[in-house]
Design an enzyme around this catalytic site. Sequence first.
Site, PDB file in Angstrom:
ATOM      1  N   CYS A 107     -15.996  -5.152 -21.332  1.00 20.18           N
ATOM      2  CA  CYS A 107     -15.171  -4.720 -22.553  1.00 20.18           C
ATOM      3  C   CYS A 107     -14.667  -3.360 -22.369  1.00 20.18           C
ATOM      4  O   CYS A 107     -14.035  -3.132 -21.258  1.00 20.18           O
ATOM      5  CB  CYS A 107     -16.050  -4.945 -23.643  1.00 20.18           C
ATOM      6  N   HIS A 212     -17.412 -10.580 -23.641  1.00 23.08           N
ATOM      7  CA  HIS A 212     -18.823  -9.976 -23.504  1.00 23.08           C
ATOM      8  C   HIS A 212     -19.766 -11.147 -23.190  1.00 23.08           C
ATOM      9  O   HIS A 212     -20.379 -11.940 -23.916  1.00 23.08           O
ATOM     10  CB  HIS A 212     -19.239  -9.668 -24.815  1.00 23.08           C
ATOM     11  N   GLU A 214     -22.658 -11.307 -21.870  1.00 24.78           N
ATOM     12  CA  GLU A 214     -24.092 -10.993 -22.340  1.00 24.78           C
ATOM     13  C   GLU A 214     -24.169 -11.663 -23.482  1.00 24.78           C
ATOM     14  O   GLU A 214     -25.537 -11.986 -23.734  1.00 24.78           O
ATOM     15  CB  GLU A 214     -24.420  -9.650 -22.266  1.00 24.78           C
TER      16      GLU A 214
END
Length: 235
Positions: A107, A212, A214
């Site tokens: 990001c 994202h 994660e």
Amino acid sequence: MAKIIGITSSQDEKNVLTLGKMYIKAIENAGGIPLVLPVIHDNVNLIEEMIGQVDGILLSGGVDVDPLLFDEEPVPGLGRIDPERDVFELELARLALNKDKPILGICRGCQVLNVAAGGTIIQDIPSFCGDDKFFKHQQSAPRWHVTHTVDLIEHNRLAEIFGTTLLTVNSYHHQAVKQVADGFVATAHSRDGIIEAIEGVKSRYAVGVQWHPELLWEHHPHFTKIFKSLVDICQ
Ligand code: MN
């Protein structure tokens, strides 16, 4: 021996460092040793020492990048910026690129990577070309939910990592890569034309993704592959 991945952190107005634990868990899950890096903005030598202690770098998400750093004046839609973090992360990214140390940007990290290499970014997607021209890149859905499609360009590292040219991803950004830095290529786009990933052409591993992963890998295990690719290249 497991490899150490330095993960950059955010800081708030009270100088408290923060980092979402899912970044840490993602690196741990991929077989790496996560090490959180504090924001050091006023000691370039220390940044160089710091990078010598890690095998790879993960630039985490966060606030907007100061547009003066890529020779643009601020537009009204620009969000909060953190000048100290900009200095630290841009230096860290430049050093990583110069030393050919593996680096993954997520990001904001994707944007930092692009600016560090000389590219520019869209400061605010809705005001850049009108709300109706672009998809909703600031999703209101749960953070692990995928909300838009991304087309990966084949034969690039990202398509190889995922073994596909089609992904659906989450989206938490109002900025994006505008002019891709020299030495980098855009390797994924959403279907409104926004650049969703970049890669350094000559680097051992310099990858930036706008989404994202994660926040996704626990619900969508294939997103583990991007963290594994970073950890594995450090071996
Ligand atoms: Mn997006």
